[in-house]
Design an enzyme around this catalytic site. Structure first.
Site, short mmCIF file in Angstrom:
data_model
loop_
_atom_site.label_atom_id
_atom_site.label_comp_id
_atom_site.label_asym_id
_atom_site.label_seq_id
_atom_site.Cartn_x
_atom_site.Cartn_y
_atom_site.Cartn_z
N PHE A 28 -3.00 -1.22 4.74
CA PHE A 28 -3.42 -0.38 3.62
C PHE A 28 -3.84 -1.24 2.44
O PHE A 28 -3.18 -2.23 2.11
CB PHE A 28 -2.28 0.56 3.20
CG PHE A 28 -2.70 1.55 2.17
CD1 PHE A 28 -3.46 2.66 2.52
CD2 PHE A 28 -2.37 1.38 0.83
CE1 PHE A 28 -3.87 3.58 1.57
CE2 PHE A 28 -2.77 2.29 -0.13
CZ PHE A 28 -3.52 3.40 0.25
N GLU A 32 -5.71 -1.63 -6.63
CA GLU A 32 -6.46 -0.45 -7.06
C GLU A 32 -7.77 -0.80 -7.77
O GLU A 32 -7.92 -1.87 -8.34
CB GLU A 32 -5.62 0.40 -8.03
CG GLU A 32 -4.42 1.05 -7.39
CD GLU A 32 -3.14 0.30 -7.70
OE1 GLU A 32 -2.07 0.83 -7.37
OE2 GLU A 32 -3.21 -0.82 -8.26
N GLU A 85 -4.01 9.35 -3.61
CA GLU A 85 -4.10 7.89 -3.62
C GLU A 85 -4.21 7.41 -5.07
O GLU A 85 -5.28 7.07 -5.54
CB GLU A 85 -5.28 7.40 -2.77
CG GLU A 85 -5.09 7.68 -1.28
CD GLU A 85 -6.13 7.02 -0.41
OE1 GLU A 85 -6.18 5.79 -0.36
OE2 GLU A 85 -6.90 7.77 0.23
N SER A 86 -3.06 7.40 -5.74
CA SER A 86 -2.87 6.83 -7.08
C SER A 86 -2.88 7.85 -8.20
O SER A 86 -2.28 8.91 -8.06
CB SER A 86 -3.81 5.65 -7.32
OG SER A 86 -3.52 4.60 -6.41
N GLU A 266 4.59 -2.05 3.56
CA GLU A 266 4.50 -2.69 4.87
C GLU A 266 4.61 -4.20 4.74
O GLU A 266 3.95 -4.81 3.90
CB GLU A 266 3.18 -2.33 5.57
CG GLU A 266 3.05 -0.86 5.91
CD GLU A 266 2.23 -0.10 4.89
OE1 GLU A 266 1.41 0.73 5.31
OE2 GLU A 266 2.40 -0.35 3.68
#
EC number: 4.1.1.50
Length: 370
Positions: A28, A32, A85-86, A266
């Site tokens: 991923f 950003e 996503e954010s 991860e």
């Protein structure tokens, strides 16, 4: 992989994920993209500015980048949205949109400009920034390369200028900014951003879940267990989200201030980001608090220094502002960038790497002023 033909894209691949293994099926993109549009208030501008818009307007902006709003919190000064996503923050005179993954952030520029025009304001300042991507070959649309991002931004804001802060073959930021400031005014904005890699495994285990968890007792347990409750304490209005199967986001607002944190846990691509507009003479307490949560193998910190801000006055008077090596004895400063990217406005970025056990000390930053 066609973007790899672009030399800047090739350079951007270096250094972001030190131990990248192509055998991992899921990687991923944590770093950003950040877009900020500041509106000039003129005669006839709606008294509430951009806050006059209801959620439908911002939902259309988010739809344009194929994301969705998960939760929202408001106060008198800020509308805060946690996204799929954010994050999105809307204030009277500006919009700040921060997206991770492969979101095509620049696709929403026309809609944000339309939102400014609808309340009879004018676009005064635009900045687009991102840390070098961990997996740039997976980006889409205008984000396939810096060259494409530059081309897209230049089409919207022809007088804008691009900058790279930091070594092109390692941790660096790409910034494109456009300024249409008609007359000098008090410039006291603040922005502190951190990107962190190689997070403490004892911490990252907390950001996994077999279901999505919105703000509630379960996310409160996560904040307490990880120490995030020390960074975002009870003085803040917060909303957070634990993703499934992993990942975590939190927005917090207090008056006109915000904090936002995003986490990719991860092991092979662990990453966290932190940003705030809180004013301070020295950011060391804030930065050290964030580092205690994540204990990263390496991190970059970037501070935008406006001339009339608290940190700007400290910096220009010769004081330390909390990003200097003496505050982080467990880390070695590998590169420092200082740039006056527009008259009176400076950016300071430092890359830090954790010292080997037994070599804790103080070092001066290598690198150059640019």
């Amino acid at each position: 992989m066609s973007s790899c033909k672009d030399s800047l894209s090739l350079m951007a691949m270096w250094g972001s994920i030190a131990r990248f293994d192509p055998k991992h099926e899921r990687s991923f993109e944590g770093p950003e993209k950040r877009l900020e549009v500041i509106m000039r208030v003129v005669d006839g501008t709606h008294v509430s500015g951009l806050l006059a818009h209801d959620d439908d307007v911002w939902q259309k902006v988010i739809d344009a980048i194929c994301a969705h709003i998960v939760s929202r919190e408001f106060n008198e000064y800020i509308r805060s949205y946690v996204l799929s996503e954010s994050s999105l923050f809307v204030m009277k005179d500006r919009v700040i949109l921060i997206t991770c993954g492969t979101i095509t952030l620049l696709n929403c520029v026309p809609l944000i400009c339309e939102a400014v025009s609808t309340v009879c304001g004018e676009v005064e300042w635009v900045s687009f920034m991102h840390k070098n991507y961990s997996f740039p070959w997976e980006q889409k649309g205008p984000h396939l390369s810096m060259a494409e991002e530059f081309k897209t931004l230049r089409s919207h804001f022809p007088s804008g200028q691009p900058f790279i802060f930091g070594p092109i073959d390692s941790d660096h930021y790409f910034l494109y900014f456009h300024s249409d400031v008609v007359q000098p005014s008090c410039s006291d904005d603040a922005q502190l951003s951190m990107t962190m890699y190689g997070l403490d495994r004892n911490q990252t285990k907390h950001w996994y879940s077999d279901k999505m968890l919105p703000t509630g007792p379960e996310t409160a347990v996560i904040r307490e267990a990880t120490g995030l409750s020390e960074v975002v304490d009870d003085s803040w209005i917060l909303h957070d989200l634990q993703y499934e199967p992993c990942g975590y986001s939190i927005n917090a607002i207090r008056g006109s201030e915000y904090q936002t944190i995003h986490i990719t846990p991860e092991e092979h691509c662990s990453f966290a980001s932190y940003e705030t507009n809180t004013c301070a003479l020295n950011y060391s307490k804030c930065i050290c608090g964030v580092l205690r949560v994540f204990d990263p193998e390496r991190f970059s910190v970037i501070v935008f220094i406006d001339p009339d801000s608290a940190v700007g006055k400290s910096y220009h008077s010769g004081g330390t502002i909390g990003v200097e090596p003496e505050y982080y004895p467990n880390y070695e400063a590998h590169h420092r960038t200082v740039n006056e990217y527009t008259p009176g406005h400076w950016v300071l970025k430092v890359n830090y790497v954790k010292r080997a056990v037994g070599t804790v000390g103080t070092s001066a930053a290598s690198g150059a002023k640019e």
